[in-house]
Structure formats: structure tokens, C-alpha cells
Design an enzyme around this catalytic site. Structure first.
Site, PDB file in Angstrom:
ATOM      1  CB  CYS A 125      39.446 -21.214  30.270  1.00 33.53           C
ATOM      2  SG  CYS A 125      39.021 -19.846  29.217  1.00 33.53           S
TER       3      CYS A 125
ATOM      4  NE  ARG B 166      41.370 -22.726  36.055  1.00 33.78           N
ATOM      5  CZ  ARG B 166      42.641 -22.751  36.367  1.00 33.78           C
ATOM      6  NH1 ARG B 166      43.005 -23.095  37.559  1.00 33.78           N
ATOM      7  NH2 ARG B 166      43.558 -22.444  35.485  1.00 33.78           N
TER       8      ARG B 166
ATOM      9  CD1 TRP C 290      36.899 -14.466  32.956  1.00 29.09           C
ATOM     10  CD2 TRP C 290      38.571 -14.153  31.515  1.00 29.09           C
ATOM     11  NE1 TRP C 290      37.356 -13.180  33.103  1.00 29.09           N
ATOM     12  CE2 TRP C 290      38.376 -12.959  32.227  1.00 29.09           C
ATOM     13  CE3 TRP C 290      39.568 -14.185  30.532  1.00 29.09           C
ATOM     14  CZ2 TRP C 290      39.138 -11.810  32.024  1.00 29.09           C
ATOM     15  CZ3 TRP C 290      40.329 -13.042  30.323  1.00 29.09           C
ATOM     16  CH2 TRP C 290      40.104 -11.875  31.065  1.00 29.09           C
TER      17      TRP C 290
ATOM     18  CG  ASN D 158      43.033 -21.936  30.142  1.00 32.96           C
ATOM     19  OD1 ASN D 158      42.879 -20.744  29.873  1.00 32.96           O
ATOM     20  ND2 ASN D 158      43.322 -22.368  31.344  1.00 32.96           N
ATOM     21  N   GLY D 159      43.936 -20.344  27.062  1.00 34.96           N
ATOM     22  CA  GLY D 159      45.109 -19.615  26.570  1.00 34.96           C
ATOM     23  C   GLY D 159      44.731 -18.742  25.386  1.00 34.96           C
TER      24      GLY D 159
ATOM     25  CD  GLU E  90      43.745  -6.863  48.607  1.00 35.40           C
ATOM     26  OE1 GLU E  90      44.233  -6.478  47.537  1.00 35.40           O
ATOM     27  OE2 GLU E  90      43.087  -7.916  48.708  1.00 35.40           O
TER      28      GLU E  90
ATOM     29  CE  LYS F 141      39.936  -8.397  47.438  1.00 40.31           C
ATOM     30  NZ  LYS F 141      41.155  -8.915  47.111  1.00 40.31           N
TER      31      LYS F 141
ATOM     32  CD  GLU G 244      39.244  -8.219  43.381  1.00 43.56           C
ATOM     33  OE1 GLU G 244      40.054  -8.856  42.709  1.00 43.56           O
ATOM     34  OE2 GLU G 244      39.195  -8.319  44.627  1.00 43.56           O
TER      35      GLU G 244
ATOM     36  CG  HIS H 140      49.362  16.257  46.297  1.00 46.57           C
ATOM     37  ND1 HIS H 140      49.880  17.527  46.288  1.00 46.57           N
ATOM     38  CD2 HIS H 140      49.914  15.629  47.370  1.00 46.57           C
ATOM     39  CE1 HIS H 140      50.736  17.667  47.293  1.00 46.57           C
ATOM     40  NE2 HIS H 140      50.760  16.520  47.970  1.00 46.57           N
TER      41      HIS H 140
ATOM     42  CE  LYS I 229      41.257 -17.353  43.937  1.00 49.08           C
ATOM     43  NZ  LYS I 229      41.232 -16.140  44.783  1.00 49.08           N
TER      44      LYS I 229
HETATM   45  C1  G6P Z   1      43.324 -12.304  39.444  1.00 52.19           C
HETATM   46  C2  G6P Z   1      42.523 -12.587  40.693  1.00 52.19           C
HETATM   47  C3  G6P Z   1      43.082 -11.783  41.857  1.00 52.19           C
HETATM   48  C4  G6P Z   1      44.556 -12.084  42.041  1.00 52.19           C
HETATM   49  C5  G6P Z   1      45.348 -11.857  40.758  1.00 52.19           C
HETATM   50  C6  G6P Z   1      46.752 -12.424  40.871  1.00 52.19           C
HETATM   51  O1  G6P Z   1      43.114 -10.996  39.037  1.00 52.19           O
HETATM   52  O2  G6P Z   1      41.154 -12.268  40.478  1.00 52.19           O
HETATM   53  O3  G6P Z   1      42.388 -12.119  43.035  1.00 52.19           O
HETATM   54  O4  G6P Z   1      45.076 -11.271  43.045  1.00 52.19           O
HETATM   55  O5  G6P Z   1      44.729 -12.543  39.671  1.00 52.19           O
HETATM   56  O6  G6P Z   1      46.658 -13.801  41.014  1.00 52.19           O
HETATM   57  P1  G6P Z   1      47.735 -14.725  41.666  1.00 52.19           P
HETATM   58  O7  G6P Z   1      47.146 -16.098  41.591  1.00 52.19           O
HETATM   59  O8  G6P Z   1      48.972 -14.596  40.826  1.00 52.19           O
HETATM   60  O9  G6P Z   1      47.968 -14.270  43.047  1.00 52.19           O
END
Ligand code: G6P
Length: 609
Positions: free
Chosen positions: A2, A27, A73, A99-100, A482, A486, A489, A505, A604
Site C-alpha cells: 500500500c 508497493r 494491496w 497502510n497496515g 532464489e 524468481k 514470482e 528423496h 514490494k
Molecule cells: C517481498 C518482496 C520480496 C522480498 C521480501 C523481503 O516479498 O516481494 O522481493 O524479498 O518481501 O523484503 P525485504 O524488503 O525485507 O528484503
């Protein structure tokens, strides 16, 4: 998560709010809305979808008034026009964006409904605006009503409130969700993120948890929720506008992938002491002896930052000879972890605002550990609440899928490792060797980026797969996680990362000719083992995409696709091996027509638990 923006001044508010919302859209982007307060009239417009949808419907472009804007969001209540913020009271005098999460909203709502309030939405936020309306019956003025209402609220908030009865001001308050006040000439701004206001001012005041601000065009007053005046310092934001624009790239994610040679240089600038074979991290100067004597280090983070933490754990144990645990910040807080004075807890967070990571910081602090931040956003809450720390200096990261922050986190963790290892007996010679390897990284990353077209071709051939497996060992196991993250996501393809040896396994049951398997196979001490893993995949007709240092005829004979990355020290290898995986995910998502910078359901910066 948000975005909040606000404006009070002599200019029409809508264009400023819209620009701010566009900058904040990364965001949260399921709906957006604005509210303007004129004497006796509140204008509210909100719409499901992106800010551009809202823009099409707006018609108050010339109104000079205090205004607030929000991009959402969803947490409570599905994305819809009605659930979009701002929310208003029964008389349509007060508008609020939030926001929250208001955790006790149900109890508040039930009571207010009994008292005759009529609710329109399914959100937790609406309870707060009606509560403010109720409190106004006792207090008269908006500021006091907000304060009285907030005392009854449980949960987290960053809010902005305006009223047609007091149209010259915005009331803002924060607990757990960041808010920044931008200071202008005869105008002031409010935002959840500096990106929304740097077009207009670089002077900012950070609101702290438990503070309320009354923002008028010529004044900003801050108080605690208990009505005690607080003194604030005006600080300068250094974000460069070019950093938050795409600069000719089709997506922020691609721009950020391509920026990595530079962002790695920035992460290392002034910190690599080649002659001394050591690292200089000024943000840790105050805790040098704590680091030297720590019996245990905990790395707490979420998402991509957690993957960086896992690599950090391997490095710190191997070179720093200290016991390390990497924790999901969200689990750490709720499982009553054993943390003692003398322990060191690093919080790794790109945004510095992730609610779970911040909660882990509070948990560790309360138990007496030294808390240290590894953050990107300067002035973020985690950075400010830590006892010390290291900024990664990757510059604003706008693409929701984190890329450049990850590699910079790895480099900073290597520097922290070097510092601790030198404190604990690593020789100067070995330190110098590590420094030299670190300094070579940017040009090696550049060499991989030159292979982007090769990777794009592989993406074209694999784009229709429904599942992917990513395998890695040692330092490259977190890279497998990771790489899979990616892909999930941004392309919505199901992908799993596994330690290569664990494939036997379970995941091996999934392998057939339709399963692409990305194997990270640099020439390290597990190289021979991973060749055996590739053989196991091929024996089941899986398609192998191998990330290798050199074209070894044995791997060449087995793999369907080879992507070469330069050699480096084993613990630095993730900085290089992740690059082709970022590009692979990016190109697959582009070819599938996905929304790269704003993938569905993600945000984000996750400022709710
Ligand atoms: C969200 C973002 C990710 C990020 C994670 C942790 O899920 O989409 O890209 O890795 O938060 O965020 P931070 O800002 O704490 O690294």
C-alpha cells in the site's frame, strides 16, 4: 505494501497525488483512490485496478485543496471499487487512507454499527474512520479525534486523514508502517516512501511509531499519541530521480539486473581494504568487540533476503568460524527463540520495512542481543532501530522481484564475513586474496550480462513448461531457491529449489521429458557430485540447463543447455550464478506476457504480518 501520498499547498493536489501514486505503485496495485477536502465538501474517487484506471475517471484536476491518495494491496476485503481507499465516515466529512492492519476492527465495527454507523466496505480500515467520526462527537477537532481513536486501535497503521470541516490540514499517524513528511515552500507533502515526493522536495522528516503529525501548508507539528510535542530533525533524501525511472529499459527488473556491475561497486566502495586484506564497515565500528566475542550469529530475513542470509550463514561458518543460524523472520518471532545477551542478530531487508523482520528485530533486542541491519533503503525503520549495520547501497529497487538487492546483500555479507574472519584469525594473505576476488566481481557480472541474448533463446524454448526444478549444492543451494523464487514470482510457473542431493528423496519422481531442471554446477568441491546428479536427471529424460564455469565435455554431453559464468571463490559464486537465473526468469515471464514489475498478488514491501 500500500502506498500513501498527501499534499497540502497552493497547487492543485490531484496531479501531485497521481504522480506520487504512480511512483508508489510497485508497493501495491489492486486499486487506487484519492480524496480532496474543500470547505464543506469532500471529493472522493476510487477505482479497482491500476492507478491509470483511476486517472481515466478523475475530474478534479484543478481543485486546490488538501488531498490524500492511496494505492492498495488488499489484506481485508477483496480488491473492488468499494474496498479501495480512501474510506469515509457516515456524513462524508472525513476521509482516511491506511497502510497496515487494524486487528480489532471487528469489535470496533460491531460496536459502532450498534451505535448506528453504516459501513460500506469489507475492510478493516473503514472501522477506523467511523471511530474517528465517533470520537469527534467528544473532541470537536480532527486531531484530537484521531488521537482518541488510535488509542483504541490494535494492530499497525500508517494513516492520513482529511476533513471538509478542517480542509487546511492532513493528520498523519504511524505505528508499524512508514510515513515520511516532505517539507516544501508554502506546501508540505506526506508519503509512505520518499520516491513519491522527491520530484518536489528533498527535505524530509521521518515520523516515528506512536507519533501523530498535523501537516498544514506552512507548518508541520508532531506529537506523541499522548499529546506530547516531539522535536523532529529535517533530513535530506539523496535519491536521484533517474534511479526511480526506467531509463530506456522495458522493465525496472531488467534495468535492475543490468545495473548490477555498478551496484556491486557501490556496495564495495571504500570498504575493501586490499592492502590490509580486510573490510572497513563504519556502521559496525561501534559493535566491533561485540562481533569479536559473539558466540552465535543469527541472520533473520524474509523472501529473497532470507536466501541471501542462507549464503551468509555458509560464509560466516566457513570463514568466520562462528556458529550461525538463518531464520525466517516470521517464524523467529513466534517460536520463542533462545537469544541471549552477547548474541548478534543481523536483520537483512532490502526495504528495511518488512513487518516480520522488524518484529524479529524487536524480539532480539528485547532479549538482549545486539541487532544489526543490512538494509538498502537509507533511513528505513530497521536501519534506524538497529544498533549498527551496513547499507548495501544498491539504489532504489522498484521491480517487485528483487535482483540487484540480492547480489549487493551477498557482497555485504562477504564483507561482514571478512571482517569477522580477520578478527578470528584469518591471515592477512587470505584476506587480501578475498579482497581481490571481491573486486573482480563487477566485471565478471558484466561478462554474464553480455550473454543475455543466449539466455533469451533458452527462455523461448522453455517458456511453455509448467514446472521447473532448480538444483544446487553448498553455496549454490540458496541460489537454487532464489532462482526458483524468481521464476515463480514473475512467470507464475511452479518451480522448486532443492539441494541437488536431496532430489533422490522425492523430487526425482517428478522428472520426465517435460521437466526442465536447472543445475548450478560451478567448479567447486561438490562438482563431481553434481555431475552425478545431472546424470540422474538425464536418465529420466529431464531437460538440463546447466550453469557452469567452463564447457566440460562431460557436462556438455549431458546438458541440453549450457550457460557459462566466470570462476570465482566458492563463497562468492552465488553473486555470479544467480545472474543467468534472474535473466532466465525475466525472459520467460516476458515471453509469457506477464506483468514483470507488478506480478499478481505480490508487493514490494510487506509491511503487514
Ligand atoms: C517481498 C518482496 C520480496 C522480498 C521480501 C523481503 O516479498 O516481494 O522481493 O524479498 O518481501 O523484503 P525485504 O524488503 O525485507 O528484503
Amino acid at each position: 505494501m500500500c502506498g500513501i501520498v498527501g499534499y497540502v499547498g497552493n497547487k492543485p493536489a490531484v496531479p501531485i497525488l497521481l504522480e506520487g501514486l504512480k511512483r508508489l505503485e510497485y508497493r501495491g496495485y489492486d486499486s487506487a483512490g484519492i480524496a480532496l477536502a474543500e470547505i464543506g465538501r469532500l471529493i472522493v474517487q476510487k477505482k479497482i485496478g491500476k492507478v491509470s484506471q483511476l486517472e481515466k475517471e478523475l475530474n478534479s484536476f484543478n481543485v486546490v485543496a488538501a488531498g490524500i491518495g492511496h494505492t492498495r494491496w488488499a489484506t481485508h476485503g477483496a480488491p473492488s471499487d468499494i474496498n479501495a481507499h480512501p474510506h469515509t465516515d457516515c456524513k462524508n466529512e472525513i476521509a482516511l487512507i491506511h497502510n497496515g492492519i487494524i486487528e480489532n476492527y471487528n469489535a470496533i465495527r460491531t460496536k459502532l454499527e450498534k451505535d448506528g454507523h453504516v459501513f460500506k466496505s469489507a475492510t478493516d480500515t473503514e472501522a477506523l474512520v467511523h471511530l474517528i467520526e465517533e470520537m469527534k462527537k467528544y473532541s470537536g477537532d480532527l486531531e484530537t479525534a484521531v488521537r482518541l481513536a488510535l488509542r483504541q486501535v490494535e494492530g499497525t497503521y500508517g494513516i492520513a486523514v482529511i476533513s471538509s470541516k478542517e480542509p487546511d490540514k492532513i493528520i498523519a499517524a504511524r505505528k508499524g508502517s512508514p510515513l515520511i513528511i516532505g517539507i516544501g515552500e508554502n506546501e508540505n507533502f506526506l508519503a509512505s516512501d520518499a520516491a513519491a515526493i522527491v520530484d518536489y522536495t528533498r527535505k524530509v522528516v521521518y515520523l516515528e511509531d506512536g507519533e501523530i503529525a498535523v501537516i498544514c501548508k506552512n507548518s508541520v507539528d508532531t506529537k506523541t499519541i499522548d499529546n506530547k510535542t516531539t522535536e523532529k530533525q529535517v533530513e535530506q533524501v539523496t535519491i536521484d530521480l533517474a534511479q526511480i525511472e526506467k531509463g530506456g529499459f522495458s522493465h525496472f527488473m531488467l534495468k535492475e539486473i543490468m545495473e548490477q556491475p555498478e551496484t556491486l561497486r557501490n556496495a564495495m566502495r571504500g570498504r575493501v581494504l586490499l592492502e590490509e586484506g580486510n573490510a572497513k564497515l563504519s556502521g559496525l565500528d561501534g559493535v566491533k568487540s561485540v562481533l569479536e566475542n559473539a558466540q552465535r550469529i543469527i541472520l533473520a530475513a524474509c523472501g529473497t533476503s532470507w536466501h541471501a542470509g542462507l549464503v551468509g550463514e555458509y560464509m560466516l561458518e566457513q570463514y568466520g568460524k562462528v556458529s550461525v543460524e538463518t531464520e525466517y523472520a516470521s517464524e523467529f518471532r513466534y517460536r520463542d527463540p533462545i537469544v541471549k545477551p552477547g548474541d548478534v542478530v543481523f536483520l537483512i531487508s532490502q526495504s528495511g520495512e518488512t513487518a516480520d523482520t522488524l518484529a524479529a528485530l524487536h524480539e532480539a533486542k528485547q532479549k538482549g542481543a545486539a541487532v544489526l541491519g543490512i538494509c538498502n533503503v537509507v533511513g528505513s525503520t530497521i536501519a534506524r532501530e538497529s544498533d549498527g549495520g551496513v547499507y548495501i547501497h544498491a539504489g532504489p529497487e522498484i521491480g517487485v522481484a528483487s535482483t540487484k538487492a540480492f547480489t549487493s546483500q551477498l557482497v555485504v555479507l562477504s564483507l561482514v564475513t571478512l571482517l569477522i574472519a580477520r578478527q578470528r584469525g584469518m591471515s592477512e594473505k587470505e584476506g587480501r586474496n578475498i579482497c581481490a576476488k571481491l573486486l573482480e566481481l563487477p566485471q565478471k557480472v558484466q561478462a554474464i550480462l553480455h550473454r543475455a541474448t543466449e539466455i533469451e533463446k533458452i527462455a523461448e524454448e522453455l517458456k511453455d513448461s509448467s514446472n521447473f526444478l532448480y538444483l544446487g549444492r553448498g553455496y549454490n543451494f540458496p541460489v537454487a531457491l532464489e532462482g526458483a523464487l524468481k521464476l515463480k514470482e514473475i512467470s507464475y510457473i511452479h518451480a522448486e529449489g532443492y539441494p541437488a542431493a536431496e532430489m533422490k528423496h522425492g523430487p526425482i519422481a517428478l522428472i520426465d521429458e517435460n521437466m526442465p531442471v536447472v543445475v548450478i554446477a560451478p567448479k567447486d568441491r561438490t562438482y563431481e557430485k553434481i555431475i552425478s546428479n545431472i546424470q540422474e536427471v538425464k536418465a529420466r529424460h529431464g531437460k538440463v540447463i546447466a550453469i557452469v564455469n567452463e564447457v566440460d565435455p562431460r557436462i556438455a554431453a549431458l546438458a541440453d543447455y549450457l550457460i557459462q559464468v566466470p570462476e570465482t571463490a566458492d563463497f562468492l559464486s552465488p553473486v555470479l550464478t544467480i545472474i543467468p537465473l534472474q535473466l532466465l526468469a525475466y525472459y520467460i515471464a516476458v515471453k509469457r506476457g506477464c506483468n514483470i514489475d507488478q506480478p499478481r498478488n505480490l508487493a514490494k514491501s510487506v509491511t503487514v504480518e
